[in-house]
Write a protein that holds these residues in place. Structure first.
Motif: not given
Length: 393
Positions: A302-308
């Motif tokens: 979840q955090a990786l998708k949001n970061y990108l």
């Protein structure tokens, strides 16, 4: 007491003690099987009869046991793949002891998996041509009474072609880690228990809504003219090398310079971040970073998708159910990201590393290990929401 009576009682007591010592050793047997015990003969055995007594088979060494059951299990898996390819349910069932609960459960799981594969193939307008497995046996244990427990890694390669282009074949691989019990049954061994992380666990209810329209749309496509730039090609190469089911020396191996997060709940985001950094040369920062461990944006899906998306390193192409995004998915190119949302939370991410002969996106990831797998295979339930992310290399 009369001396003759006392002598007789003493003799009877000694005899009873001898019999109790004879049966003092424990007897191992299955509770499900009737046991027939032959009482010892009262007569003295001759030397010839002692020589004729059958000897117990020699105990196999650990290496011999591993080699024996590697061959046996490879034979069972080869048959299972063939039965799955042909949708031969009765053949599949013959490999399991379905008279016990764990054996029945293992069979039913494979039956559902086989049905799903053929439903997906029908939706896609393809035919599976071959299924082939490579096995690495890790450990075998003799549990007694003809029962053997084993752990192993299996890399299975699937080959398919579109029905209107049968000569153009696409290959993909799935990597799974198995815990299996085999039980001797006559001259064969049957599966009585099997556990592994099923890559199709989220796809038991594949939607057939608008399948004819989907099939027609997919069939009309052709792979685009596309050549990846250097950074993207490096990302592809890294993904294929360290996906866990790569070629040669990289089979069943991850990059040892990074923590394997599977015991923590999943390694998908960690591996996707590695692909972006090691291959794509995206620079680390305070939010997205890895030293001895990864930050939340590095290791959490979840955090990786949001970061990108929030950092500008990626942008959303489309979001929705499969029927809402399958047309937009043809905009995906190698290096892009597919995120999978389940019950309001992104639980998995994978990296696009190829396109099939119709331009259908193929993904590579960890947890479970996938190499060039169609992006929706294993994620067909209506409840799955896809996030298609264009990564800006």
């Amino acid at each position: 007491m009369n001396s003759k009576i006392w002598a007789l009682l003493t003799l009877l007591w000694v005899g009873a003690s001898s019999v109790s010592q004879l049966y003092a050793e424990p007897i191992n047997y299955s509770e499900d099987l009737p046991i027939e015990i032959e009482l010892p003969s009262l007569k003295e055995e001759t030397p010839e009869e002692e020589e004729a007594t059958p000897q117990a088979p020699p105990t196999l060494s650990e290496e011999e046991l591993t080699a024996k059951f590697k061959d046996l299990l490879e034979g069972i898996i080869t048959k299972r793949n063939a039965y799955m390819l042909d949708a031969n349910v009765e053949g599949l069932k013959s490999l399991y002891n379905t008279s016990i609960k764990t054996g029945l459960y293992a069979f039913e799981n494979e039956e559902i998996k086989s049905e799903y594969l053929h439903k997906w193939a029908d939706k896609q307008g393809v035919t599976f041509q071959d299924i082939h497995s490579t096995l690495h046996m890790r450990k075998v244990r003799d549990r007694g009474d003809g029962l053997y427990g084993m752990t192993c890694n299996i890399s299975t390669e699937f080959s398919y072609s579109y029905n209107d282009d049968p000569d153009n074949i696409t290959h993909f691989r799935l990597g799974t880690s198995h815990y299996i019990h085999l039980k001797e049954h006559g001259e064969n061994y049957l599966i009585v228990k099997e556990w592994y992380t099923d890559p199709f666990a989220d796809s038991l209810d594949i939607t057939e809504e608008k399948s004819a329209e989907m099939k027609s749309y997919i069939a009309d496509h052709k792979a685009p003219e596309y050549t990846p730039d250097e950074r993207t090609q490096n990302a592809i190469d890294y993904a294929h090398k360290y996906c866990g089911i790569g070629d040669g020396e990289h089979l069943f191996k991850y990059n040892k310079n990074y923590l394997n997060c599977n015991p923590r709940g999943g390694d998908c985001a960690n591996f996707a971040s590695q692909i972006l950094h090691e291959g794509g040369k995206f620079k680390k920062n305070n939010t997205w970073n890895y030293t001895n461990d990864g930050t939340k944006a590095w290791v959490n899906a979840q955090a990786l998708k949001n970061y990108l998306v929030n950092s500008g390193r990626g942008s959303c192409i489309a979001k929705g159910s499969y029927k809402e995004v399958y047309k937009a998915a043809y905009q995906l190119r190698p290096g892009d990201i597919v995120a999978y949302e389940k019950k309001g939370r992104i639980t998995h991410v994978s990296t696009v590393t190829g396109l099939d002969s119709k331009g259908y996106p193929l993904v590579t990831c960890h947890n479970t290990d996938r190499l060039l797998v169609p992006y929706d295979l294993g994620w067909s339930n209506k409840s799955i929401t896809f996030h298609l992310i264009d990564v800006h290399y």
